[in-house]
Design a protein around this motif. Structure first.
Motif, PDB file in Angstrom:
ATOM      1  N   PHE A 181       0.810  -1.218   0.000  1.00 19.47           N
ATOM      2  CA  PHE A 181       0.000   0.000   0.000  1.00 19.47           C
ATOM      3  C   PHE A 181       0.845   1.269   0.000  1.00 19.47           C
ATOM      4  CE2 PHE A 181      -4.125  -2.015   1.021  1.00 19.47           C
ATOM      5  CZ  PHE A 181      -4.810  -1.378   0.009  1.00 19.47           C
ATOM      6  N   ALA A 182       2.130   1.120  -0.317  1.00 21.69           N
ATOM      7  CA  ALA A 182       2.935   2.321  -0.503  1.00 21.69           C
ATOM      8  C   ALA A 182       2.282   3.259  -1.495  1.00 21.69           C
ATOM      9  CB  ALA A 182       4.332   1.942  -0.997  1.00 21.69           C
ATOM     10  N   VAL A 183       1.748   2.684  -2.548  1.00 16.48           N
ATOM     11  CA  VAL A 183       1.136   3.524  -3.573  1.00 16.48           C
ATOM     12  C   VAL A 183      -0.156   4.157  -3.114  1.00 16.48           C
ATOM     13  CG1 VAL A 183       2.155   2.201  -5.433  1.00 16.48           C
ATOM     14  CG2 VAL A 183      -0.097   1.567  -4.575  1.00 16.48           C
ATOM     15  N   GLY A 184      -0.663   3.730  -1.978  1.00 16.34           N
ATOM     16  CA  GLY A 184      -1.921   4.304  -1.509  1.00 16.34           C
ATOM     17  C   GLY A 184      -1.737   5.426  -0.504  1.00 16.34           C
ATOM     18  N   GLU A 217     -10.665  -5.040 -15.174  1.00 15.53           N
ATOM     19  CA  GLU A 217      -9.966  -4.114 -16.068  1.00 15.53           C
ATOM     20  C   GLU A 217      -9.137  -3.104 -15.275  1.00 15.53           C
ATOM     21  OE1 GLU A 217     -12.855  -2.324 -18.621  1.00 15.53           O
ATOM     22  OE2 GLU A 217     -13.358  -4.208 -19.617  1.00 15.53           O
ATOM     23  N   VAL A 218      -9.678  -2.663 -14.126  1.00 16.63           N
ATOM     24  CA  VAL A 218      -8.920  -1.753 -13.268  1.00 16.63           C
ATOM     25  C   VAL A 218      -7.665  -2.460 -12.754  1.00 16.63           C
ATOM     26  CG1 VAL A 218      -8.965  -0.327 -11.192  1.00 16.63           C
ATOM     27  CG2 VAL A 218     -11.034  -0.542 -12.585  1.00 16.63           C
ATOM     28  N   ALA A 219      -7.840  -3.693 -12.288  1.00 18.62           N
ATOM     29  CA  ALA A 219      -6.706  -4.465 -11.773  1.00 18.62           C
ATOM     30  C   ALA A 219      -5.647  -4.679 -12.849  1.00 18.62           C
ATOM     31  CB  ALA A 219      -7.195  -5.808 -11.236  1.00 18.62           C
ATOM     32  N   ASP A 220      -6.089  -5.034 -14.037  1.00 20.98           N
ATOM     33  CA  ASP A 220      -5.147  -5.280 -15.133  1.00 20.98           C
ATOM     34  C   ASP A 220      -4.387  -4.014 -15.512  1.00 20.98           C
ATOM     35  OD1 ASP A 220      -6.031  -7.898 -15.176  1.00 20.98           O
ATOM     36  OD2 ASP A 220      -7.362  -7.621 -16.907  1.00 20.98           O
ATOM     37  N   LYS A 239       2.548  -1.314 -13.386  1.00 24.95           N
ATOM     38  CA  LYS A 239       3.378  -1.765 -12.265  1.00 24.95           C
ATOM     39  C   LYS A 239       3.032  -1.096 -10.929  1.00 24.95           C
ATOM     40  CE  LYS A 239       5.420  -4.419 -15.151  1.00 24.95           C
ATOM     41  NZ  LYS A 239       4.970  -5.840 -15.212  1.00 24.95           N
ATOM     42  N   LEU A 240       1.767  -0.756 -10.737  1.00 26.89           N
ATOM     43  CA  LEU A 240       1.337  -0.262  -9.436  1.00 26.89           C
ATOM     44  C   LEU A 240       1.006  -1.411  -8.491  1.00 26.89           C
ATOM     45  CD1 LEU A 240      -0.813   2.923 -10.107  1.00 26.89           C
ATOM     46  CD2 LEU A 240       1.514   2.754  -9.239  1.00 26.89           C
ATOM     47  N   ILE A 241       0.714  -2.593  -9.038  1.00 31.84           N
ATOM     48  CA  ILE A 241       0.637  -3.803  -8.222  1.00 31.84           C
ATOM     49  C   ILE A 241       1.637  -4.800  -8.789  1.00 31.84           C
ATOM     50  CG2 ILE A 241      -1.745  -3.460  -7.484  1.00 31.84           C
ATOM     51  CD1 ILE A 241      -2.642  -5.525  -9.554  1.00 31.84           C
TER      52      ILE A 241
END
Length: 360
Positions: free
Chosen positions: A33-36, A331-334, A340-342
């Motif tokens: 969750f660094a990106v969050g 689609e959001v996950a993909d 490369k956010l996940i």
């Protein structure tokens, strides 16, 4: 894979509170969750009572209908209208009116820390936007999608200053754009650029909380800002900002009701009671935007007339996860995996509840 992401790299992404969560059970998720971070700080910046830690409040034990002896732990955000209203109205406690059950409420500044608490077993049920559960699933959090809120594509947009020469999405190439990393607005920006034929790498990304982004936007230190309501409505009212594009045709901008898998498996009757009551409050909100705005104004520190604008352009409901909705969330996950956010691919359908949501 997760082990390819070093602590140093993730700290470089800006997630400063990783050291606050040292339990092995949640360390990996905290790193993911660094990106969050921007999303985590976004609501706290506009909610005077929000803090980085949850505020725990426990109601007096009250009878429960078909969930005898149950204690339901709910996480909420003040900016998440329905659960905040459900807590304030006390309707859930009334619904658990048959045996000695209780409800606890824990307040969080935003979705990522709420889902960290779910991962740690501190809460059973909560609500976030479409992005946090994707990061949570990628981090191995045992959560389940139990319903969705349609929200509205009109409730988020890419803004430019009122006197900006930028007239099209294609003109964002090479420009400085502010947004909260890992947020729904981040997804909107990716899809808007894609539509315009602009690579995500072709913009200057300025990742900031809404409060900080508002400040640099007003000083014209950035060329555009991707943001959601009610901060969107507040910026429009205060600065006369012009909408370059909202999420219509680009991003669904939905919200999701989420539960711990252990809660879904062990207490399905309690889950149904919660969802029924959420539905009742949602129906009230849908039909009373002015009242909702007055209700939220003191908590958010935003004037009621501005909040009413935001309320009138969003939708409320509590709906089951259909194949179409699951596909859109996938689609959001993909998309987040692609940029490369996940760190790994996920399958949203693997964690969707098969129960039924009340239709009326």
């Amino acid at each position: 894979m997760l082990n390819k992401f070093s602590l140093t790299q993730l700290l470089g992404m800006g997630f400063a509170f990783v050291q606050r969560f040292q339990q092995p059970k949640i360390r990996t998720f905290s790193l993911l969750f660094a990106v969050g971070l921007s999303l985590t700080l976004a609501v706290s910046a506009c909610s005077p009572s929000a803090s980085n830690n949850a505020t725990q409040e426990t109601t007096s034990p009250s009878p429960a209908a078909s969930a005898s002896g149950t204690t339901v732990h709910i996480g909420y955000q003040k900016a998440s209208t329905i659960l905040y209203a459900l807590k304030a109205k006390g309707e859930l406690e009334k619904a658990f009116a048959a045996s000695g059950s209780s409800v606890t409420w824990s307040e969080f500044p935003a979705g990522p820390p709420l889902l960290e608490a779910l991962n740690a077993g501190s809460i059973d049920f909560g609500y976030t936007g479409e992005s946090p559960p994707i990061f949570a699933q990628a981090g191995g959090v045992p959560l389940v999608y139990v319903a969705y809120d349609p929200w509205s594509p009109k409730a988020e947009a890419i803004l430019v200053p009122k006197d900006s020469p930028i007239k099209s999405l294609a003109e964002l190439k090479g420009k400085k754009i502010a947004f909260a990393k890992g947020s729904n607005a981040n997804y909107l920006l990716v899809k808007a650029l894609e539509k315009a034929g602009v690579q995500y790498s072709d913009i200057q990304r300025v990742t900031l909380t809404p409060a900080d982004a508002r400040a640099v936007f007003e000083r014209k230190k950035v060329d555009a800002w991707a943001i959601w309501d009610p901060y969107l409505a507040a910026a429009e009212a205060a600065t006369g900002a012009r909408t370059l594009a909202d999420a219509t045709g680009l991003a669904p901008n939905r919200g999701y009701y989420l539960a711990a898998k252990s809660f879904v498996d062990a207490k399905p009757d309690a889950l149904k009671i919660v969802l029924d009551q959420v539905k009742e409050v949602s129906n009230w909100a849908k039909n009373n935007p002015g009242e909702v705005a007055k209700f939220l104004s003191p908590a958010l520190g935003i004037d009621a007339p501005v909040l009413e604008i935001a309320e009138k352009r969003r939708e409320y409901d509590v709906l089951p996860l259909t194949d179409e909705i699951i596909t859109k969330q996938q689609e959001v996950a993909d998309t987040f995996y692609k940029i490369k956010l996940i760190p790994k691919e996920i399958k949203v359908k693997e964690i969707v509840w098969q129960g039924k949501v009340k239709n009326s």
